[in-house]
Design a protein around this motif. Structure first.
Motif, PDB file in Angstrom:
ATOM      1  N   UNK A   1     -15.037   5.625  16.015  1.00 13.26           N
ATOM      2  CA  UNK A   1     -14.300   5.979  14.806  1.00 13.26           C
ATOM      3  C   UNK A   1     -14.462   4.954  13.693  1.00 13.26           C
ATOM      4  N   UNK A   2     -14.874   3.752  14.041  1.00 16.79           N
ATOM      5  CA  UNK A   2     -14.977   2.676  13.049  1.00 16.79           C
ATOM      6  C   UNK A   2     -13.672   2.576  12.261  1.00 16.79           C
ATOM      7  N   UNK A   3     -12.573   2.474  13.004  1.00 18.39           N
ATOM      8  CA  UNK A   3     -11.245   2.578  12.405  1.00 18.39           C
ATOM      9  C   UNK A   3     -10.470   1.268  12.423  1.00 18.39           C
ATOM     10  N   UNK A   4     -11.187   0.148  12.321  1.00 19.42           N
ATOM     11  CA  UNK A   4     -10.517  -1.149  12.189  1.00 19.42           C
ATOM     12  C   UNK A   4     -10.753  -1.679  10.774  1.00 19.42           C
ATOM     13  N   UNK A   5     -10.025  -2.710  10.396  1.00 16.36           N
ATOM     14  CA  UNK A   5      -9.981  -3.124   8.992  1.00 16.36           C
ATOM     15  C   UNK A   5     -11.251  -3.827   8.512  1.00 16.36           C
ATOM     16  N   UNK A   6     -12.028  -4.426   9.427  1.00 15.34           N
ATOM     17  CA  UNK A   6     -13.207  -5.225   9.064  1.00 15.34           C
ATOM     18  C   UNK A   6     -12.850  -6.378   8.111  1.00 15.34           C
ATOM     19  N   UNK A   7     -11.624  -6.853   8.216  1.00 13.15           N
ATOM     20  CA  UNK A   7     -11.191  -7.956   7.351  1.00 13.15           C
ATOM     21  C   UNK A   7     -11.324  -9.317   8.025  1.00 13.15           C
ATOM     22  N   UNK A   8     -11.849  -9.341   9.265  1.00 14.85           N
ATOM     23  CA  UNK A   8     -11.935 -10.601   9.999  1.00 14.85           C
ATOM     24  C   UNK A   8     -12.696 -11.674   9.250  1.00 14.85           C
ATOM     25  N   UNK A   9     -13.838 -11.311   8.665  1.00 13.09           N
ATOM     26  CA  UNK A   9     -14.647 -12.304   7.958  1.00 13.09           C
ATOM     27  C   UNK A   9     -13.954 -12.762   6.674  1.00 13.09           C
ATOM     28  N   UNK A  10     -13.235 -11.848   6.013  1.00 11.82           N
ATOM     29  CA  UNK A  10     -12.505 -12.206   4.796  1.00 11.82           C
ATOM     30  C   UNK A  10     -11.361 -13.167   5.107  1.00 11.82           C
ATOM     31  N   UNK A  11     -10.670 -12.934   6.223  1.00 17.28           N
ATOM     32  CA  UNK A  11      -9.606 -13.845   6.639  1.00 17.28           C
ATOM     33  C   UNK A  11     -10.203 -15.188   7.037  1.00 17.28           C
ATOM     34  N   UNK A  12     -11.348 -15.144   7.729  1.00 20.41           N
ATOM     35  CA  UNK A  12     -11.991 -16.380   8.193  1.00 20.41           C
ATOM     36  C   UNK A  12     -12.376 -17.291   7.031  1.00 20.41           C
ATOM     37  N   UNK A  13     -12.942 -16.726   5.975  1.00 19.18           N
ATOM     38  CA  UNK A  13     -13.390 -17.538   4.845  1.00 19.18           C
ATOM     39  C   UNK A  13     -12.384 -17.555   3.692  1.00 19.18           C
ATOM     40  N   UNK A  14     -11.271 -16.879   3.875  1.00 17.39           N
ATOM     41  CA  UNK A  14     -10.208 -16.965   2.882  1.00 17.39           C
ATOM     42  C   UNK A  14     -10.486 -16.240   1.588  1.00 17.39           C
ATOM     43  N   UNK A  15     -11.319 -15.202   1.616  1.00 19.59           N
ATOM     44  CA  UNK A  15     -11.497 -14.403   0.409  1.00 19.59           C
ATOM     45  C   UNK A  15     -10.316 -13.442   0.232  1.00 19.59           C
ATOM     46  N   UNK A  16      -9.480 -13.337   1.261  1.00 18.07           N
ATOM     47  CA  UNK A  16      -8.189 -12.661   1.160  1.00 18.07           C
ATOM     48  C   UNK A  16      -7.158 -13.610   1.756  1.00 18.07           C
ATOM     49  N   UNK A  17      -5.945 -13.605   1.238  1.00 17.68           N
ATOM     50  CA  UNK A  17      -4.929 -14.512   1.770  1.00 17.68           C
ATOM     51  C   UNK A  17      -4.219 -13.871   2.956  1.00 17.68           C
ATOM     52  N   UNK A  18      -3.812 -14.725   3.879  1.00 20.39           N
ATOM     53  CA  UNK A  18      -3.086 -14.214   5.058  1.00 20.39           C
ATOM     54  C   UNK A  18      -1.741 -13.631   4.643  1.00 20.39           C
ATOM     55  N   UNK A  19      -1.161 -14.147   3.551  1.00 23.94           N
ATOM     56  CA  UNK A  19       0.118 -13.601   3.087  1.00 23.94           C
ATOM     57  C   UNK A  19      -0.042 -12.153   2.636  1.00 23.94           C
ATOM     58  N   UNK A  20      -1.139 -11.877   1.955  1.00 24.40           N
ATOM     59  CA  UNK A  20      -1.386 -10.499   1.519  1.00 24.40           C
ATOM     60  C   UNK A  20      -1.577  -9.576   2.712  1.00 24.40           C
ATOM     61  N   UNK A  21      -2.275 -10.066   3.746  1.00 24.98           N
ATOM     62  CA  UNK A  21      -2.507  -9.256   4.952  1.00 24.98           C
ATOM     63  C   UNK A  21      -1.196  -8.945   5.665  1.00 24.98           C
ATOM     64  N   UNK A  22      -0.366  -9.965   5.848  1.00 19.52           N
ATOM     65  CA  UNK A  22       0.905  -9.760   6.552  1.00 19.52           C
ATOM     66  C   UNK A  22       1.820  -8.850   5.741  1.00 19.52           C
ATOM     67  N   UNK A  23       1.855  -9.045   4.434  1.00 21.09           N
ATOM     68  CA  UNK A  23       2.686  -8.185   3.584  1.00 21.09           C
ATOM     69  C   UNK A  23       2.256  -6.728   3.717  1.00 21.09           C
ATOM     70  N   UNK A  24       0.930  -6.491   3.773  1.00 23.77           N
ATOM     71  CA  UNK A  24       0.432  -5.127   3.926  1.00 23.77           C
ATOM     72  C   UNK A  24       0.770  -4.569   5.303  1.00 23.77           C
ATOM     73  N   UNK A  25       0.640  -5.409   6.335  1.00 23.44           N
ATOM     74  CA  UNK A  25       0.953  -4.964   7.696  1.00 23.44           C
ATOM     75  C   UNK A  25       2.430  -4.608   7.829  1.00 23.44           C
ATOM     76  N   UNK A  26       3.300  -5.368   7.183  1.00 26.15           N
ATOM     77  CA  UNK A  26       4.737  -5.081   7.241  1.00 26.15           C
ATOM     78  C   UNK A  26       5.055  -3.715   6.651  1.00 26.15           C
TER      79      UNK A  26
END
Length: 433
Positions: free
Chosen positions: A224-249
């Motif tokens: 299904x390719x139904x995961x976020x594929x944000x692992x590399x963005x989180x790893x290198x910080x091109x997205x903030x972890x706060x934004x990710x957690x806020x979205x997950x909430x």
């Protein structure tokens, strides 16, 4: 000479919602943005078209373009970190260096060395929490010792979380905040010894809310390719972890649990740095691994004869990505079916995974091997055939990576599941007597 401060970019390649950069700007001094192509780190990326190097290089190009609109630019160096700061302290009047914390054993040593060097020149060194919601020493048991089990850690994590923890650290960016353009221009990829993979392009991270909202139902099915594929963005910080957690909430609690696992493994590596190279449960060092090099090579190439394992390895080799459910199956197969040391698999993933993160990779490999903290019992051994029936019943994922599987067995299984399971149980029981 005007006194300035430096902001040293590392695992935080963004101008927005960047805690250390926020504090650097709040200092009232002009900020010199700095990125170091650390030769000690680049030596760990020997493949010349490594997608990770291309990812953070192209992310830096975008970041530099944003700085250009503010009549500034990133100050680039390609050298060892200490040599860079030696040069900078002779070029500028530096009041302080700002950055964000990094928690791996070697990076903590690096930062301690830099801090000591700067202190001798009366230059402050300020590092801030940015890549996690809670640093390792913020969530401890009542006796002030670290958690070793995920479930109570996650419970405390959730109970401690407030809206303030996911608040973005924003400051309106102005030209007056930054040092003007310098002569330290961005080297080309070729200058660094790398070539771009023309089939792969950096894309700024985005939240696909449809994928996140359906994450619980779909995440275990690789076709299904139904995961976020944000692992590399989180790893290198091109997205903030706060934004990710806020979205997950807002959108999905299961994805939030995965983000908490990330912080749990980060905390484990921080408190127990030996676990980077040794079993967390030291008695597991007694396991008599078979470590057959020819069998390891077959696993690496995706030629084990177990379709789900082989599809996963071929996906990894071709794309630098592997679906998380499949990662668990291939790791279990290497450790339990072939009795090959988990460190061999961890090292291979370190070479290949675009989203490689030391704490997560070690934590997950030790989970698969049963030798880590909060590990699955050693007698839990994935049956790759049953996993295939459960999560790729129609074979769509497998056919994507092993086209011949549509018509005939492409190769015989290299080991019988039942015999391999019994062999693994004997080896683990013997070691843990």
């Amino acid at each position: 000479m005007e006194e300035i401060v430096i902001f040293w970019f590392r695992r935080d390649l963004r101008l927005h919602d960047n805690v250390g950069l926020y504090h650097a700007i709040q200092s009232g001094k002009k900020v010199l943005p700095l990125f170091i192509f650390d030769t000690a780190i680049l030596s760990q990326f020997p493949v010349k078209d490594d997608k990770r190097v291309q990812y953070f290089y192209q992310a830096l190009e975008q970041l530099n373009a944003e700085l250009n609109t503010l009549n500034s630019q990133m100050c680039f160096f390609c050298d060892t970190v200490l040599q860079v700061f030696e040069k900078l302290t002779t070029t500028y009047s530096i009041q302080a260096v700002y950055t964000n914390e990094d928690y791996e054993p070697l990076t903590r040593q690096r930062d301690a060395t830099v801090q000591h060097f700067l202190a001798e020149k009366n230059i402050g060194f300020y590092a801030y929490k940015d890549q996690v919601i809670f640093r390792a020493d913020e969530l401890l048991k009542s006796d002030q010792t670290p958690y070793k089990v995920y479930t109570p850690y996650a419970k405390l994590w959730r109970n401690t979380l407030t809206q303030q923890h996911v608040q973005a650290w924003e400051i309106p960016l102005q030209e007056s905040y930054f040092v003007g353009k310098t002569q330290h221009n961005m080297p080309s990829l070729a200058d660094l010894g790398y070539t771009a993979d023309s089939t792969w392009q950096y894309e700024p991270p985005v939240f696909d809310r449809s994928i996140i909202q359906n994450y619980t139902a779909n995440r275990d099915y690789p076709a299904l390719d139904a995961t976020t594929h944000l692992g590399i963005a989180i790893r290198f910080g091109t997205v903030s972890i706060r934004a990710c957690v806020a979205q997950a909430l807002v959108d999905n609690d299961t994805w939030l649990s995965q983000l908490i696992w990330r912080e749990f493994f980060t905390a484990i590596l921080y408190h127990y740095p030996h676990s980077a190279r040794l079993c967390f449960k030291k008695e597991y060092e007694k396991i008599a691994w078979r470590n057959d090099e020819s069998e390891f090579e077959k696993w690496c190439k995706g030629e084990t004869g177990y379709p789900l394992v082989d599809a996963g390895m071929r996906e990894l080799n071709e794309t630098g990505y592997m679906h998380n459910r499949v990662r668990m199956v291939v790791a279990s197969f290497l450790v339990k079916h072939l009795l090959i040391d988990w460190r061999w698999g961890e090292a291979y993933f370190a070479q290949k995974l675009n989203d490689y993160d030391l704490a997560l990779n070690v934590g997950n490999w030790q989970w698969a091997a049963g030798c880590g903290c909060d590990a699955a019992p050693y007698f839990r051994i994935f049956n790759p055939t049953e996993q295939q029936k459960k999560f790729d019943k129609e074979g769509h994922y497998i056919k994507r990576w092993i086209p011949l599987e549509q018509e005939l067995p492409y190769c015989e299984p290299m080991v019988d599941h039942k015999l391999a399971r019994e062999r693994a149980l004997r080896a683990f029981k013997q070691a843990l007597k």
